[in-house]
Design an enzyme around this catalytic site. Structure first.
Site, PDB file in Angstrom:
ATOM      1  N   ASP A  86       4.268 104.825  20.832  1.00 25.98           N
ATOM      2  CA  ASP A  86       5.397 103.755  20.929  1.00 25.98           C
ATOM      3  C   ASP A  86       5.918 103.710  19.512  1.00 25.98           C
ATOM      4  O   ASP A  86       5.807 104.350  18.579  1.00 25.98           O
ATOM      5  CB  ASP A  86       4.389 102.428  21.115  1.00 25.98           C
ATOM      6  N   THR A 137      -1.668  99.572  15.896  1.00 20.47           N
ATOM      7  CA  THR A 137      -2.922  99.614  15.543  1.00 20.47           C
ATOM      8  C   THR A 137      -3.970 100.755  16.330  1.00 20.47           C
ATOM      9  O   THR A 137      -4.955 100.953  15.950  1.00 20.47           O
ATOM     10  CB  THR A 137      -3.757  98.340  15.803  1.00 20.47           C
TER      11      THR A 137
END
Length: 148
Positions: free
Chosen positions: A8, A69
């Site tokens: 992303d 993350t």
């Protein structure tokens, strides 16, 4: 070997670094980048699906997914039947994810993992083979959970 990679917007830079390592150290591996290619916001489940569906269908051997993350994209990846995605932050978990769990998808975080350690994680993950043996039984049990 064919590998699909995608990220992303939170891990585009890390994706480019990982592609560099793959090209330099694993030239025999065909790498397909399914995006994203900029910093405009995208939804990581969409990227996970683009990477993992070909892996699950046998059209690719392995995948690498990246988000800010690594957590969200690894959760999304593991929702796809046939995927064993492992979120790794250092080389030991990368090695064990392949050797003991036969992980077919590696997940990392672009905001949590520096380039140097990411390079080492990718090298370790790519070079480690599944040990089989007692681990085969356990992986089969993991995969059987999808049928319930």
């Amino acid at each position: 070997m064919k590998l699909i990679i995608g990220s992303d917007h939170g891990a585009v830079d890390l994706k480019e670094e990982v592609k560099r390592v793959l090209k330099e150290e694993f030239a025999e591996v065909e790498v397909e980048d399914v995006g994203t290619f900029g910093t405009e916001s995208v939804d990581y489940p969409d990227i996970a699906e683009k990477v993992c569906t070909p892996v699950a269908n046998g059209e690719a051997d392995r995948g690498i997914v990246l988000c800010g993350t690594g957590i969200g994209i690894s959760i999304a990846a593991n929702k796809i039947k046939g995927i064993r995605a492992a979120l790794c932050h250092e080389t030991y978990t990368a090695k064990m994810s392949r050797e003991h769990n036969n992980a077919n998808v590696l997940a990392m975080g672009g905001r949590t993992t520096g380039f140097e350690i990411a390079d080492e994680i990718v090298r370790t993950w790519m070079k480690t083979e599944f040990a089989g043996g007692r681990h085969e039984r356990r992986v089969n049990k993991i995969m059987a959970l999808e049928a319930k």
